[in-house]
Motif scaffolding. Structure first.
Motif, mmCIF file in Angstrom:
data_model
loop_
_atom_site.group_PDB
_atom_site.id
_atom_site.type_symbol
_atom_site.label_atom_id
_atom_site.label_comp_id
_atom_site.label_asym_id
_atom_site.label_seq_id
_atom_site.Cartn_x
_atom_site.Cartn_y
_atom_site.Cartn_z
ATOM 1 N N THR A 59 0.830 -1.208 0.000
ATOM 2 C CA THR A 59 0.000 0.000 0.000
ATOM 3 C C THR A 59 0.863 1.256 0.000
ATOM 4 O OG1 THR A 59 -1.735 -1.197 1.189
ATOM 5 C CG2 THR A 59 -1.824 1.214 1.241
ATOM 6 N N ARG A 60 1.929 1.257 0.798
ATOM 7 C CA ARG A 60 2.831 2.410 0.836
ATOM 8 C C ARG A 60 3.536 2.599 -0.513
ATOM 9 N NH1 ARG A 60 2.979 1.056 6.286
ATOM 10 N NH2 ARG A 60 2.807 2.882 7.660
ATOM 11 N N ALA A 61 3.940 1.464 -1.138
ATOM 12 C CA ALA A 61 4.631 1.576 -2.427
ATOM 13 C C ALA A 61 3.711 2.179 -3.479
ATOM 14 C CB ALA A 61 5.130 0.205 -2.871
ATOM 15 N N ARG A 62 2.439 1.787 -3.465
ATOM 16 C CA ARG A 62 1.501 2.374 -4.424
ATOM 17 C C ARG A 62 1.279 3.865 -4.133
ATOM 18 N NH1 ARG A 62 -1.806 -2.409 -3.522
ATOM 19 N NH2 ARG A 62 -1.449 -3.933 -5.183
ATOM 20 N N GLY A 63 1.199 4.190 -2.843
ATOM 21 C CA GLY A 63 1.003 5.592 -2.499
ATOM 22 C C GLY A 63 2.177 6.467 -2.891
ATOM 23 N N ALA A 64 3.378 5.856 -2.964
ATOM 24 C CA ALA A 64 4.560 6.640 -3.318
ATOM 25 C C ALA A 64 4.494 7.168 -4.743
ATOM 26 C CB ALA A 64 5.821 5.798 -3.124
ATOM 27 N N VAL A 65 3.767 6.482 -5.636
ATOM 28 C CA VAL A 65 3.689 6.912 -7.037
ATOM 29 C C VAL A 65 2.318 7.495 -7.349
ATOM 30 C CG1 VAL A 65 5.456 5.320 -7.863
ATOM 31 C CG2 VAL A 65 3.099 4.530 -7.698
ATOM 32 N N SER A 66 1.623 7.938 -6.309
ATOM 33 C CA SER A 66 0.322 8.578 -6.540
ATOM 34 C C SER A 66 0.529 9.971 -7.126
ATOM 35 C CB SER A 66 -0.463 8.656 -5.230
ATOM 36 O OG SER A 66 0.235 9.457 -4.294
ATOM 37 N N ASP A 67 -0.491 10.468 -7.814
ATOM 38 C CA ASP A 67 -0.376 11.770 -8.474
ATOM 39 C C ASP A 67 -0.111 12.916 -7.498
ATOM 40 O OD1 ASP A 67 -0.681 10.540 -10.857
ATOM 41 O OD2 ASP A 67 -2.746 11.193 -11.225
ATOM 42 N N PRO A 68 -0.768 12.992 -6.327
ATOM 43 C CA PRO A 68 -0.472 14.111 -5.414
ATOM 44 C C PRO A 68 0.993 14.125 -4.978
ATOM 45 C CG PRO A 68 -2.543 13.071 -4.817
ATOM 46 C CD PRO A 68 -1.917 12.204 -5.853
ATOM 47 N N LEU A 69 1.552 12.939 -4.660
ATOM 48 C CA LEU A 69 2.945 12.908 -4.220
ATOM 49 C C LEU A 69 3.886 13.271 -5.365
ATOM 50 C CD1 LEU A 69 4.451 10.502 -1.683
ATOM 51 C CD2 LEU A 69 5.704 10.884 -3.796
ATOM 52 N N LEU A 70 3.609 12.752 -6.580
ATOM 53 C CA LEU A 70 4.464 13.070 -7.728
ATOM 54 C C LEU A 70 4.382 14.554 -8.083
ATOM 55 C CD1 LEU A 70 3.889 9.994 -10.087
ATOM 56 C CD2 LEU A 70 5.790 10.425 -8.543
ATOM 57 N N LEU A 71 3.229 15.166 -7.864
ATOM 58 C CA LEU A 71 3.100 16.597 -8.128
ATOM 59 C C LEU A 71 3.986 17.404 -7.180
ATOM 60 C CD1 LEU A 71 1.653 18.774 -9.785
ATOM 61 C CD2 LEU A 71 -0.170 18.756 -8.060
ATOM 62 N N ARG A 72 4.050 16.959 -5.918
ATOM 63 C CA ARG A 72 4.923 17.633 -4.955
ATOM 64 C C ARG A 72 6.390 17.442 -5.333
ATOM 65 N NH1 ARG A 72 3.322 16.171 1.090
ATOM 66 N NH2 ARG A 72 5.087 17.622 1.403
ATOM 67 N N VAL A 73 6.733 16.226 -5.831
ATOM 68 C CA VAL A 73 8.111 15.975 -6.246
ATOM 69 C C VAL A 73 8.488 16.895 -7.409
ATOM 70 C CG1 VAL A 73 9.675 14.262 -7.246
ATOM 71 C CG2 VAL A 73 8.109 13.606 -5.417
ATOM 72 N N SER A 74 7.616 16.965 -8.410
ATOM 73 C CA SER A 74 7.935 17.775 -9.594
ATOM 74 C C SER A 74 8.044 19.266 -9.274
ATOM 75 C CB SER A 74 6.865 17.552 -10.671
ATOM 76 O OG SER A 74 5.604 18.012 -10.210
ATOM 77 N N ASP A 75 7.471 19.691 -8.117
ATOM 78 C CA ASP A 75 7.484 21.106 -7.767
ATOM 79 C C ASP A 75 8.607 21.455 -6.784
ATOM 80 O OD1 ASP A 75 6.382 23.608 -8.233
ATOM 81 O OD2 ASP A 75 5.091 23.517 -6.456
ATOM 82 N N GLN A 76 9.472 20.474 -6.460
ATOM 83 C CA GLN A 76 10.595 20.750 -5.563
ATOM 84 C C GLN A 76 11.606 21.663 -6.269
ATOM 85 O OE1 GLN A 76 10.824 19.621 -2.209
ATOM 86 N NE2 GLN A 76 8.667 19.221 -2.763
ATOM 87 N N PRO A 77 12.224 22.612 -5.525
ATOM 88 C CA PRO A 77 13.156 23.562 -6.159
ATOM 89 C C PRO A 77 14.320 22.873 -6.865
ATOM 90 C CG PRO A 77 12.550 24.301 -3.955
ATOM 91 C CD PRO A 77 11.985 22.932 -4.102
ATOM 92 N N GLU A 78 14.906 21.832 -6.227
ATOM 93 C CA GLU A 78 16.051 21.175 -6.859
ATOM 94 C C GLU A 78 15.655 20.460 -8.140
ATOM 95 O OE1 GLU A 78 14.641 18.489 -3.412
ATOM 96 O OE2 GLU A 78 14.827 20.645 -3.891
ATOM 97 N N VAL A 79 14.397 19.971 -8.196
ATOM 98 C CA VAL A 79 13.926 19.308 -9.416
ATOM 99 C C VAL A 79 13.733 20.331 -10.525
ATOM 100 C CG1 VAL A 79 12.053 17.951 -10.428
ATOM 101 C CG2 VAL A 79 12.869 17.420 -8.127
#
Length: 720
Positions: free
Chosen positions: A70-90
């Motif tokens: 369940t945690r692994a699936r949540g790691a690739v959810s759209d809300p989490l990926l949106l936060r990743v893509s919006d990180q300053p270093e990214v």
């Protein structure tokens, strides 16, 4: 099939390797991909397989696996990926620049692309999750993966603290409710003990059971006595209703006879009988006194009988009444016993229900106590978990990849070889499916549905290498070709003899099918078994039989049909005993049309009288209609096809034409079979030669076949 197409498959393999290597270098320059890897450890908590939860029965390995997945699936959810893509270093990576339009970065578009670049998967039977990120540069892959794991850790630890607090509140609430339920159960159990005096339940149960055990035999005994009395009463009533009057039991009469008055009357009767005998002795039987005394004796007897009847009626009536009273008494006793049993059973059942209710209440209390203990343990674990803090930590930081993850040389080459090899295999399959040429005897049996008289190997497959294929049976009698001719001869002779057929026409479809070589070899072979054979060369367009046997070419068939020569003048005896040849003769105007004249029928009739078999060689059916003209004048027709030359449609058409002309088609001879399907035919023919030569010598296997030299350039004689 592999023997035939192995060059194609080998070439496709080399081509696939070359294309794969080229694709490897091209993709390595244009579309390289690097993959960064990181590992995150999820510390166990209540409900996810810890030692505490396993002991209490709430957690376990299966629950741990489900939670990790369940945690692994949540790691690739759209809300989490949106936060990743919006990180300053990214945002500063080369990868992110493709999502900048007019100076504005689009995290949403970047998130869509991240779906295909990042992965999170659990490591089986562990508490680790592997995170991977793929990018076109090493630095981008590392930066994206680090942002990916950092956002996941922040999200999970925040959620974990909220989860633990909620679980503590829910556990305390459930614990309070359980204690209330346990107190209520204790009250019910105590009330039940006081009201029903359940403490002495075992003793009371024993008393009720004993009482029932005592009463049940009494009921059975009463029922037996009732049945006996009812049976006796029924017998008495039948005696009272007898057609001749009441029939009393013997014991009733005996009782009546024992009465005092009956005894007195009996004594008087005995005294009267004694006095009567005395008088009779004194006065004789006819004395008046004797008659009086006899009357008195009879009166005494009647009086005694009346008295006995009366006594029996009284006794019998009293006996019937007594039996009826006894039955009533027994029924009352039975009802009394049954009532007591019903009361005892009802009290026993009530007691059993009370005991069962007490036991159920005690079991429910034990279950609630066990659950309360589990909740207390869970509450303790949650309290410790809240004090411990974060449950998710980095086990391995995101790595900077040392080498490309795509393309890889071996997988790229393997895929290229597979695709090109598959395409070539598909072409081979398509070619085999669409192939219409006759290649093996099986094509004749299945495609044309015709009988196969036999097959002859291609000259290149005959290790004996005869110099002239038309004379293979004479020059190489132990060769594979000669052996094939023998097998055809056996089949042909059996069929011809069974049907009384002598004149056989050999017809091919195309030039070069080998009809002349088959006719000449069959003639030689059959002549060698002391049968007279006549070979008729009816191929007036390209005659060749006279060249095969080295005879003159006229006069021949043409002169006979024009009635300028006779059969005996035209037939030539060859050097082979029992074998004669009728050459074609000189072609003249209107000769072809004379195949339909009575002269041709007469010629065949004369030949039948002098020879055991007549074999006729004729021009191919595609170039001339001579075969069709001769088909109904001969006894049978044998069709000849050359492997990899005639098509199935041509063979079907030839067969249909012969059958339409009412010709008897013996079957099909397949000529010039080539090695295929693993060299099955070639190995068989080589084994035949080796066996006939006495041993399977390597020289035979390694012998280089020599192409046969035909007697002329006629395509109808070819077998190579």
């Amino acid at each position: 099939m592999a023997r035939v197409y192995w060059p194609w498959l080998l070439a496709s393999g080399f081509l696939g390797i070359a294309v794969g290597i080229g694709a490897f270098f091209i993709l390595g320059r244009t579309s390289p991909q690097f993959t960064s890897t990181a590992f995150v450890e999820v510390l166990p908590v209540l409900g996810e397989g810890t030692a505490v939860t396993t002991a209490t029965g709430i957690g376990g390995t299966q629950e741990l696996g489900i939670a990790m997945e369940t945690r692994a699936r949540g790691a690739v959810s759209d809300p989490l990926l949106l936060r990743v893509s919006d990180q300053p270093e990214v945002r500063q990576t080369r990868w992110a620049q493709q999502f900048v339009v007019d100076g504005i970065y689009s995290p949403q578009a970047a998130m869509q692309d991240l779906r295909n670049r990042v992965r999170a998967r659990t490591i089986s039977d562990t508490s680790y999750i592997q995170f991977t990120a793929r990018a076109s540069t090493r630095d981008d892959a590392q930066v994206i993966n680090k942002a990916f794991t950092d956002v996941f850790l922040l999200t999970q630890n925040t959620d974990s603290r909220a989860f633990v607090s909620n679980e503590i509140q829910r556990s305390e609430r459930d614990l309070r409710r359980l204690r209330t339920d346990i107190d209520a159960l204790n009250t019910r159990i105590n009330n039940l003990i006081d009201q029903s005096q359940v403490t002495s339940a075992n003793e009371q149960t024993s008393i009720f059971a004993k009482e029932i055990a005592v009463l049940q035999p009494l009921v059975a005994e009463a029922r037996q006595q009732i049945a006996a009395s009812e049976e006796r009463l029924e017998n008495f009533e039948q005696m009272m209703q007898a057609p001749g009057g009441v029939v009393y039991p013997e014991f009733v009469r005996e009782e009546a006879e024992r009465a005092n008055i009956a005894q007195q009357l009996q004594l008087q009767i005995e005294n009267s009988e004694a006095a009567l005998r005395s008088y009779e002795a004194q006065y004789g039987p006819n004395h008046t006194e004797l008659r009086r005394r006899r009357i008195m004796l009879q009166a005494l007897r009647d009086q005694r009988e009346q008295m006995i009847q009366k006594k029996m009626a009284e006794s019998f009536s009293a006996l019937v009444d007594s039996t009826r009273r006894n039955i009533s008494t027994l029924r009352a006793a039975e009802a009394e016993h049954l009532g007591k049993i019903a009361i005892a059973e009802r009290r026993l059942n009530e007691l059993v229900r009370t005991l069962a209710e007490r036991e159920n209440l005690q079991l429910e209390r034990a279950r609630l106590l066990e659950r309360m203990q589990m909740l207390e343990t869970k509450l303790s674990s949650l309290t410790l978990e809240r004090e411990r803090g974060a449950r998710v930590r980095i086990a391995q930081e995101a790595t900077r990849p040392d080498m490309r993850s795509f393309p890889r040389l071996i997988p790229t080459v393997a895929v290229s070889v597979f695709l090109i090899g598959g395409a070539v295999s598909g072409l081979i399959f398509l070619r085999e499916v669409t192939e219409q040429r006759i290649r093996t005897p099986l094509d004749v049996s299945l495609g044309a549905r015709a009988r196969v008289l036999g097959f002859i190997p291609d000259i290149s497959m005959d290790p004996s290498a005869p110099k002239r294929i038309e004379l293979a049976c004479e020059e190489a009698p132990r060769g594979a070709t000669a052996e094939a001719i023998r097998q055809i001869r056996s089949t042909l002779l059996k069929s011809a003899r069974d049907n009384g057929q002598k004149a056989i026409l050999f017809v091919s479809g195309l030039p070069g099918s080998g009809t002349t070589s088959i006719v000449s070899n069959l003639g030689i072979n059959i002549a060698n078994i002391d049968l007279k054979v006549l070979l008729i060369d009816a191929n007036l367009r390209r005659p060749s039989l006279h060249k095969v046997f080295g005879t003159g070419d006229k006069p021949g068939l043409a002169e006979i049909l024009r009635e300028t020569a006779t059969l005996d003048e035209s037939i030539i005896q060859t050097r082979i005993p029992n074998l004669s040849v009728l050459p074609a003769g000189s072609d003249g105007e209107g000769t072809y049309e004379r195949f339909n004249t009575p002269a041709m029928s007469e010629l065949i009739s004369q030949a039948r009288e002098k020879y055991d078999f007549i074999f006729i060689d004729v021009a191919p059916s595609v170039v001339a209609g001579d075969a069709l003209a001769l088909s109904h004048r001969v006894d049978a027709v044998a069709l000849v096809v050359r492997a990899y030359s005639e098509k199935r449609g041509l063979l079907n058409r030839m067969k249909s034409q012969m059958e339409d002309a009412r010709a008897s088609v013996l079957g099909v001879i397949v000529n010039a079979i080539r090695p295929n399907a693993g060299g099955y035919f070639k190995k068989n023919f080589q084994a035949t030669i080796a066996y006939q030569n006495g041993s399977a010598s390597p020289a035979t296997k390694d012998a280089k076949p020599v192409k046969a030299k035909s007697a002329d350039t006629d395509d109808n004689n070819t077998n190579a």
